[in-house]
Design a protein around this motif. Sequence first.
Motif, mmCIF file in Angstrom:
data_model
loop_
_atom_site.group_PDB
_atom_site.id
_atom_site.type_symbol
_atom_site.label_atom_id
_atom_site.label_comp_id
_atom_site.label_asym_id
_atom_site.label_seq_id
_atom_site.Cartn_x
_atom_site.Cartn_y
_atom_site.Cartn_z
ATOM 1 N N ASP A 26 55.912 47.070 1.636
ATOM 2 C CA ASP A 26 57.055 47.730 1.971
ATOM 3 C C ASP A 26 56.783 48.930 3.106
ATOM 4 O OD1 ASP A 26 58.699 46.341 0.252
ATOM 5 O OD2 ASP A 26 58.438 47.863 -1.306
ATOM 6 N N ASN A 27 55.736 49.611 3.076
ATOM 7 C CA ASN A 27 55.649 50.614 4.264
ATOM 8 C C ASN A 27 55.091 50.169 5.621
ATOM 9 O OD1 ASN A 27 52.900 50.352 3.725
ATOM 10 N ND2 ASN A 27 52.911 52.435 2.441
ATOM 11 N N GLY A 28 54.687 48.688 5.555
ATOM 12 C CA GLY A 28 54.276 48.192 6.736
ATOM 13 C C GLY A 28 52.672 48.292 6.823
ATOM 14 N N SER A 29 51.789 48.638 6.046
ATOM 15 C CA SER A 29 50.778 48.732 6.024
ATOM 16 C C SER A 29 49.829 47.000 6.203
ATOM 17 C CB SER A 29 49.860 49.372 4.737
ATOM 18 O OG SER A 29 50.277 50.845 4.784
ATOM 19 N N ILE A 30 50.436 46.374 5.566
ATOM 20 C CA ILE A 30 50.170 45.053 5.442
ATOM 21 C C ILE A 30 51.193 44.158 6.177
ATOM 22 C CG2 ILE A 30 49.270 42.937 4.093
ATOM 23 C CD1 ILE A 30 48.080 44.822 1.947
ATOM 24 N N ARG A 31 50.717 43.303 7.216
ATOM 25 C CA ARG A 31 51.622 42.257 7.942
ATOM 26 C C ARG A 31 51.748 41.011 7.028
ATOM 27 N NH1 ARG A 31 48.597 42.254 13.440
ATOM 28 N NH2 ARG A 31 46.962 42.988 11.795
ATOM 29 N N PHE A 32 52.714 40.346 6.887
ATOM 30 C CA PHE A 32 52.915 39.180 6.202
ATOM 31 C C PHE A 32 54.110 38.372 6.968
ATOM 32 C CE2 PHE A 32 56.308 41.792 4.593
ATOM 33 C CZ PHE A 32 57.340 41.041 4.334
ATOM 34 N N HIS A 33 53.872 36.925 6.587
ATOM 35 C CA HIS A 33 55.084 36.144 6.939
ATOM 36 C C HIS A 33 55.137 34.995 6.029
ATOM 37 C CE1 HIS A 33 51.366 34.141 8.388
ATOM 38 N NE2 HIS A 33 52.191 33.026 8.556
ATOM 39 N N LYS A 34 56.347 34.578 6.214
ATOM 40 C CA LYS A 34 56.893 33.290 5.330
ATOM 41 C C LYS A 34 56.837 32.153 6.290
ATOM 42 C CE LYS A 34 58.905 35.528 1.531
ATOM 43 N NZ LYS A 34 59.897 35.584 0.663
ATOM 44 N N LYS A 35 56.462 30.812 5.773
ATOM 45 C CA LYS A 35 56.511 29.704 6.966
ATOM 46 C C LYS A 35 58.159 29.132 6.747
ATOM 47 C CE LYS A 35 51.920 28.272 6.708
ATOM 48 N NZ LYS A 35 51.264 27.447 7.376
ATOM 49 N N SER A 36 59.083 29.759 5.874
ATOM 50 C CA SER A 36 60.332 29.273 5.953
ATOM 51 C C SER A 36 61.175 30.459 5.643
ATOM 52 C CB SER A 36 60.746 27.985 5.296
ATOM 53 O OG SER A 36 61.119 28.215 3.918
ATOM 54 N N ASP A 37 62.284 30.441 5.880
ATOM 55 C CA ASP A 37 63.323 31.428 5.429
ATOM 56 C C ASP A 37 63.771 31.364 4.009
ATOM 57 O OD1 ASP A 37 62.959 32.563 7.970
ATOM 58 O OD2 ASP A 37 64.666 31.188 8.940
ATOM 59 N N LYS A 38 63.407 30.590 3.137
ATOM 60 C CA LYS A 38 64.055 30.369 1.910
ATOM 61 C C LYS A 38 63.127 31.360 0.921
ATOM 62 C CE LYS A 38 64.748 25.606 2.312
ATOM 63 N NZ LYS A 38 64.910 24.386 1.801
ATOM 64 N N GLN A 39 63.963 31.715 0.001
ATOM 65 C CA GLN A 39 63.541 32.786 -1.018
ATOM 66 C C GLN A 39 62.349 32.624 -1.484
ATOM 67 O OE1 GLN A 39 66.551 33.640 -4.206
ATOM 68 N NE2 GLN A 39 65.299 35.394 -4.881
ATOM 69 N N ASN A 40 62.011 31.170 -2.054
ATOM 70 C CA ASN A 40 60.778 31.138 -2.925
ATOM 71 C C ASN A 40 59.520 30.484 -1.919
ATOM 72 O OD1 ASN A 40 62.191 28.840 -2.115
ATOM 73 N ND2 ASN A 40 61.742 27.769 -4.340
ATOM 74 N N ALA A 41 59.780 30.816 -0.524
ATOM 75 C CA ALA A 41 58.714 30.095 0.198
ATOM 76 C C ALA A 41 57.525 31.032 0.088
ATOM 77 C CB ALA A 41 59.163 30.393 1.975
ATOM 78 N N LYS A 42 56.179 30.358 0.153
ATOM 79 C CA LYS A 42 55.048 31.203 -0.106
ATOM 80 C C LYS A 42 54.795 32.306 0.979
ATOM 81 C CE LYS A 42 50.243 30.182 -0.885
ATOM 82 N NZ LYS A 42 49.144 29.496 -1.145
ATOM 83 N N THR A 43 54.455 33.253 0.612
ATOM 84 C CA THR A 43 54.102 34.538 1.358
ATOM 85 C C THR A 43 52.579 34.613 1.890
ATOM 86 O OG1 THR A 43 55.925 35.674 0.465
ATOM 87 C CG2 THR A 43 54.291 36.882 1.714
ATOM 88 N N PHE A 44 52.382 34.653 3.036
ATOM 89 C CA PHE A 44 50.930 34.844 3.662
ATOM 90 C C PHE A 44 50.725 36.397 4.154
ATOM 91 C CE2 PHE A 44 51.926 30.308 3.887
ATOM 92 C CZ PHE A 44 50.802 29.731 3.241
ATOM 93 N N CYS A 45 49.530 36.813 3.820
ATOM 94 C CA CYS A 45 49.325 38.485 4.270
ATOM 95 C C CYS A 45 48.163 38.183 5.079
ATOM 96 C CB CYS A 45 49.015 39.160 2.909
ATOM 97 S SG CYS A 45 50.152 39.501 1.820
ATOM 98 N N ASN A 46 48.202 39.014 6.280
ATOM 99 C CA ASN A 46 47.095 39.180 7.124
ATOM 100 C C ASN A 46 45.948 39.577 6.512
ATOM 101 O OD1 ASN A 46 45.678 40.523 9.102
ATOM 102 N ND2 ASN A 46 47.076 39.994 10.621
ATOM 103 N N ALA A 47 44.817 38.872 6.912
ATOM 104 C CA ALA A 47 43.566 39.174 6.082
ATOM 105 C C ALA A 47 42.840 40.311 6.445
ATOM 106 C CB ALA A 47 42.467 37.969 6.416
ATOM 107 N N TRP A 48 43.024 40.929 7.727
ATOM 108 C CA TRP A 48 42.413 42.010 8.279
ATOM 109 C C TRP A 48 43.017 43.443 7.543
ATOM 110 C CZ3 TRP A 48 38.476 44.628 9.586
ATOM 111 C CH2 TRP A 48 38.499 45.793 10.081
#
Length: 66
Positions: A26-48
């Motif tokens: 929420d505060n932006g310390s960890i970047r993330f992205h989803k492969k699709s715009d759907k609600q239940n799409a898998k979330t991937f977090c930046n490893a670093w």
Amino acid sequence: MNNKTFGLRESASIVGGMSRLQKLLDNGSIRFHKKSDKQNAKTFCNAWDVLKNASIERAIVGRPRK
């Protein structure tokens, strides 16, 4: 490590729990992205970002996964 990703549950276990991970997302310390715009799409977090915010003490707390 900047181009690697962890799944949501693996990231939560590294940073010390799902609630702490949610605060970091929420505060932006960890970047993330989803492969699709759907609600239940898998979330991937930046490893670093996940490893930078890792918590040794908190990672051990909780029930062990089978």
